[in-house]
Enzyme design. Sequence first.
Site, PDB file in Angstrom:
ATOM      1  N   ASN A   1      -9.786  49.033  15.302  1.00 16.13           N
ATOM      2  CA  ASN A   1      -9.110  49.060  14.008  1.00 16.13           C
ATOM      3  C   ASN A   1      -7.647  49.426  14.204  1.00 16.13           C
ATOM      4  O   ASN A   1      -7.327  50.561  14.485  1.00 16.13           O
ATOM      5  CB  ASN A   1      -9.755  50.105  13.089  1.00 16.13           C
ATOM      6  N   GLU A   2      -6.807  48.462  14.119  1.00 17.64           N
ATOM      7  CA  GLU A   2      -5.338  48.592  14.190  1.00 17.64           C
ATOM      8  C   GLU A   2      -4.876  49.596  15.245  1.00 17.64           C
ATOM      9  O   GLU A   2      -3.971  50.394  14.999  1.00 17.64           O
ATOM     10  CB  GLU A   2      -4.736  48.893  12.802  1.00 17.64           C
TER      11      GLU A   2
ATOM     12  N   CYS B   1      -9.583  53.888   9.794  1.00 19.84           N
ATOM     13  CA  CYS B   1      -9.386  54.946  10.788  1.00 19.84           C
ATOM     14  C   CYS B   1     -10.642  55.787  10.976  1.00 19.84           C
ATOM     15  O   CYS B   1     -10.818  56.410  12.028  1.00 19.84           O
ATOM     16  CB  CYS B   1      -8.210  55.825  10.389  1.00 19.84           C
TER      17      CYS B   1
ATOM     18  N   GLU C   1     -14.343  51.986   3.070  1.00 18.71           N
ATOM     19  CA  GLU C   1     -14.159  53.100   4.005  1.00 18.71           C
ATOM     20  C   GLU C   1     -14.416  54.395   3.259  1.00 18.71           C
ATOM     21  O   GLU C   1     -14.045  54.532   2.095  1.00 18.71           O
ATOM     22  CB  GLU C   1     -12.728  53.108   4.561  1.00 18.71           C
TER      23      GLU C   1
HETATM   24  O1  AHR Z   1      -6.906  51.818   4.214  1.00 18.56           O
HETATM   25  C1  AHR Z   1      -6.535  53.098   4.604  1.00 18.56           C
HETATM   26  C2  AHR Z   1      -6.182  53.177   6.077  1.00 18.56           C
HETATM   27  O2  AHR Z   1      -5.104  52.347   6.333  1.00 18.56           O
HETATM   28  C3  AHR Z   1      -7.233  52.690   7.027  1.00 18.56           C
HETATM   29  O3  AHR Z   1      -8.153  53.652   7.340  1.00 18.56           O
HETATM   30  C4  AHR Z   1      -6.454  52.309   8.229  1.00 18.56           C
HETATM   31  O4  AHR Z   1      -7.058  51.276   8.945  1.00 18.56           O
HETATM   32  C5  AHR Z   1      -5.098  51.955   7.684  1.00 18.56           C
HETATM   33  O5  AHR Z   1      -4.094  52.620   8.330  1.00 18.56           O
END
Ligand code: AHR
Length: 679
Positions: free
Chosen positions: A405-406, A278, A63
């Site tokens: 994503n979560e 995120c 990321e």
């Molecule tokens: O890994 C860092 C963050 O942690 C990621 O962007 C998110 O998916 C999680 O909250």
Amino acid sequence: MPIFDALKLLGRVNHVSCCVVCALAISTLAAHAAADAPVTTIAIDLDQPGKPISPDLFGLFFEDINYAADGGLYAELVQNRSFEYQATEQLSWNPLTCWEVVARGGGQGSLDVAASRPLNSNNPHYAVLDVARVGDEVGIRNAGFDGIVVRAGETYDLSLFVRQLYVERRWGGKPFGPEDQFDLVVRLEDPAGKSLGEAKLTYRGRDWQRVEGEITATRSEDDARLVLLPQTQGGVALDVISLFPRDTFRGRKNGLRRDLAETLAALHPRFIRFPGGCLVHGDGLPNMYRWKDTIGPVHERREQSNIWGYHQTAGLGYFEYFQFCEDIGAKPLPVVPAGVCCQNSGDTAGTGQDGLPLAEMPAYVQEVLDLVEWANGPADSPWGAKRAAAGHPQPFGLEYLAVGNEEHITPAFEERFRMICAALAEKHPEISIIGTAGPSPDGSDFEQGWRIANDLQLALVDEHYYRSPEWFLENLHRYDDYDRARPHVYLGEYAAHERDRRTTLRSALAEAAYMTQLERNGDVVQFASYAPLLAKRGHTQWNPDLVYFTNTRVAPTINYYVQQLFGANCGDEYLASHTSPADDAALTVSAVRDSASGDVILKIVNNGAEPRPVQIELTGASALADEAVCMTLSGDPQAVNDFNTRKPLTPVESTFAVGEKFDYEAAAHSLNVIRIPAK
Ligand code: AHR
């Protein structure tokens, strides 16, 4: 003590590869050290068929957080190359951030930003340098991301867009035509302004044109600047000013910083999840990561703010991610937004999760379908043709696609998520969909995410958790009872967090112990990736991370070596082993076979403060060699690898003789990976 029992011990005592003859003396000492501790027996019957496990278990989650991409893995050396920095990203930023006027020997000039005739609508701003007097020199200067690193004798590829606006405006301007030619000197300089090499570029007329050149550095410098010096009195427009080392990973154009990419490749990842996190669902709907904005010529890509508080150029875009996967033999595992933005959007404004208007969803769903065609379609399909135009006519072989994503599982999320999954299932049943189950190992989002995944019979669900080392050791049986008939697990983000967020050996060993359970449950856990991956010193939003770096150094954590040892020593067959007394959190074991080589790999994690003697019994070992290679990671549980560590903790290799029965001693606080090759 049989000779092979004695020989194996020396590997852990002196931590060097050894030969049979010198082994005996040292092993006697080791045997005494552990003499009083009870012996644990590990029995493995190699004649029994093992349990097939995921051959792709361990991979990476990349990321752009902590300047992992721009200023990090993406090898671009110029910061704010496109003049698109905004105060909405950082209060002190504007399109001219990182740029300044340099004037010498009577040179006079001023710099401004313009937007009236941009390169394209994705790239609205550009710089206008008014050269009032050339003097000795006048121009603009960029110091990169904390300085530009150049090495003597290395070549740097330069490119930029330029057009002449006017000549000698002060006197009403001089007429010039499309064939009139102008010179632009581009130079690398040290902080004192001394040249490190330069190139002279020429351009014509008043229309945007791309010019390129190269500079070979005459001297090494960690804090160089790039300086552009027009040679004509008048106004010049400049945009997408780019400088890359030619020596990128695999020599790719628009490529990756070699040392960082090599550090990632050395983890032997079987897959890479990208581009977030995120970052994917974004800070508000307009900030969602839209894959189509990240392909094609870099000057046409849509730049935007990064949810982590800086800027993303999208120079490292979908093509580059897929290419990197291919270059290192990892499966691409892209994540697309589920049609909603991050629930933490607009932290201060508190806007929270929002969904794309339903009227926009059909177009968005099509965008997701187009990604599959772009990755896998023939070169003469509409989107496959774009991949081919970028230099990759062959399909990339996409197998998995993560949606979301979560997210906080709301009705707005569920409605959009189901639309995307339904379209994918109908049009691309060959693609395995990965659903999402919130940011925690339990709780409402977790349960609701799983409910939807079960209902849709998705291939996998992405679980995330960051917890203490103790939590990991208390949950070593989490997946033992997971229903194998349901979606499989992608443990997409995990890390053992110390209270002070340091990356200690203790946290690394908690992760190692947990990874033995991931192997044991490798029939239901298909993928797993530590998070986050990269962090640049001085630009870190999240700790801990797996690898820290500066412009000149890479500092892998101890946790990195755990990932590397598992990545390099994964198997595809889990071998039933019987540990007596039974496994406990202080001593965890897993045994796997790599069916391609026939090698058997035994991992032993000792989380205790005392050495643990073990006796290993291998039934049916006749096909195995009589010497094992062991990689051991051990030391002070509070040890940390960082930029100040004089002697970073790294795995130590030893070799020792093995047979159907052999003794081993797992040092206190250690991960031991014993690989016994096939004959
Ligand atoms: O890994 C860092 C963050 O942690 C990621 O962007 C998110 O998916 C999680 O909250």
